[in-house]
Design an enzyme around this catalytic site. Structure first.
Site, short mmCIF file in Angstrom:
data_model
loop_
_atom_site.label_atom_id
_atom_site.label_comp_id
_atom_site.label_asym_id
_atom_site.label_seq_id
_atom_site.Cartn_x
_atom_site.Cartn_y
_atom_site.Cartn_z
N THR A 167 -6.62 2.59 -4.78
CA THR A 167 -6.07 3.44 -5.84
C THR A 167 -5.05 2.67 -6.68
O THR A 167 -5.06 2.74 -7.92
CB THR A 167 -5.43 4.69 -5.23
OG1 THR A 167 -6.44 5.47 -4.57
CG2 THR A 167 -4.75 5.54 -6.28
N CYS A 206 -4.66 -1.55 -1.51
CA CYS A 206 -4.84 -0.14 -1.85
C CYS A 206 -5.79 -0.08 -3.03
O CYS A 206 -5.49 -0.63 -4.10
CB CYS A 206 -3.49 0.49 -2.20
SG CYS A 206 -3.60 2.19 -2.80
N CYS A 254 -11.39 3.01 0.05
CA CYS A 254 -9.96 3.21 0.30
C CYS A 254 -9.64 2.44 1.56
O CYS A 254 -10.36 2.56 2.58
CB CYS A 254 -9.64 4.69 0.47
SG CYS A 254 -7.94 5.02 1.05
N THR A 255 -8.58 1.66 1.54
CA THR A 255 -8.27 0.82 2.70
C THR A 255 -7.95 1.64 3.95
O THR A 255 -8.18 1.18 5.07
CB THR A 255 -7.11 -0.13 2.37
OG1 THR A 255 -5.98 0.63 1.91
CG2 THR A 255 -7.51 -1.13 1.30
N HIS A 256 -7.43 2.83 3.79
CA HIS A 256 -7.17 3.68 4.95
C HIS A 256 -8.47 3.96 5.72
O HIS A 256 -8.45 4.05 6.95
CB HIS A 256 -6.56 5.02 4.52
CG HIS A 256 -5.07 4.98 4.31
ND1 HIS A 256 -4.50 4.44 3.19
CD2 HIS A 256 -4.05 5.43 5.09
CE1 HIS A 256 -3.18 4.57 3.27
NE2 HIS A 256 -2.88 5.16 4.42
N ASP A 300 0.87 -1.17 0.00
CA ASP A 300 0.00 0.00 0.00
C ASP A 300 0.91 1.22 0.00
O ASP A 300 2.13 1.11 0.22
CB ASP A 300 -0.90 -0.02 1.25
CG ASP A 300 -1.91 1.13 1.30
OD1 ASP A 300 -2.24 1.66 0.22
OD2 ASP A 300 -2.35 1.50 2.39
#
Length: 257
Positions: A72, A70, A177-179, A7
């Site tokens: 993106t 990720c 989004c993984t965040h 990521d």
């Protein structure tokens, strides 16, 4: 068994924590490049080059599978990553959970980075799986970067901004989004006055973790539960910000145990 995750930064913690829960013995490699954050505003070419750098560093550890943790990077670089690494290393992308979110129709909102929002890839998923659902793309500028740095004030502001642009009565919320999965409690709190009381939230960590274990080159091979952290290919430790989120604290606790 060894599973690598890549990521831009600590967004990979959610999938890593899910892997640790499913296979406590699995050796994990976390490869990121936080100095290049954020990836969201970058061009597709820049994102691809950065993703390849993280993937090559992870591949040098000889994992049985690689998770592109990720959204993106999956949108813009998954084909390039698979072309370079497969079939030697299975590559599992992280796709916004549009299909399950839209399955029941209704109002669907997709929170994602500016690079993912409006991308041809995400629009293609909406066309293919959106069905009769009313789908709204909500760009979240600055949110992933704020989470990466543990900036509480910036997280609050970015979440509030995205919540203000989320349609009232939303039935399904996709965390694209993984965040964002690291602060899903903050997101739920901010959206409570806006969304349907029966809203369902859709992350990706559990699904990609399970898929990685299914596709791993040595699915039954035991590991020892080690954790290797790489920043731009250099060995390091989990950044301090990781301890701000339950997934990061859980990984550290498991390693200490």
């Amino acid at each position: 068994m060894k599973i690598a995750l890549m990521d831009s930064g600590i967004g990979l913690l959610a999938a890593a924590a899910a892997l640790r829960k499913l296979r406590p013995d699995a050796d994990l490699v976390l490869s990121s490049d936080p100095a290049s954050m954020p990836w969201g505003p970058r061009t597709a070419e820049e994102i691809t080059e950065l993703a390849l750098g993280c993937a090559r560093a992870a591949a040098a550890e000889r994992p049985d599978a690689l998770i592109v943790a990720c959204n993106t990077a999956s949108v813009h670089a998954l084909a390039a990553l698979r072309a370079e690494l497969e079939p030697r290393i299975p590559v599992i992308g992280t796709v916004p959970a549009i299909k399950p979110a839209a399955a029941r129709g209704g109002r669907v909102a997709i929170w994602a980075t500016p690079a993912t929002t409006g991308s041809a890839y995400q629009r293609g998923l909406i066309r293919e799986f959106g069905g009769a659902a009313e789908v709204t793309e909500v760009a979240c500028p600055g949110l992933a970067d704020a989470i990466e740095h543990g900036d509480e004030e910036a997280i609050t502001a970015a979440v509030a901004d995205a919540a203000s642009r989320t349609p009232a009565g939303t039935d399904e919320l996709v965390l694209g989004c993984t965040h964002y999965e690291l602060v899903d409690d903050r997101i739920r709190e901010a959206l409570a006055p806006v969304v349907s009381p029966a809203v369902t939230y859709h992350g990706s960590a559990e699904a990609v973790a399970a898929q990685a274990l299914r596709r791993a080159a040595a699915p039954g091979a035991p590991g020892t539960g080690t954790l290797t952290v790489l920043h731009a290919g250099a060995p390091t430790v989990l950044p301090a910000a990781a301890a701000l989120y339950p997934q990061g604290r859980g990984l550290t606790a498991a390693l200490a145990g």
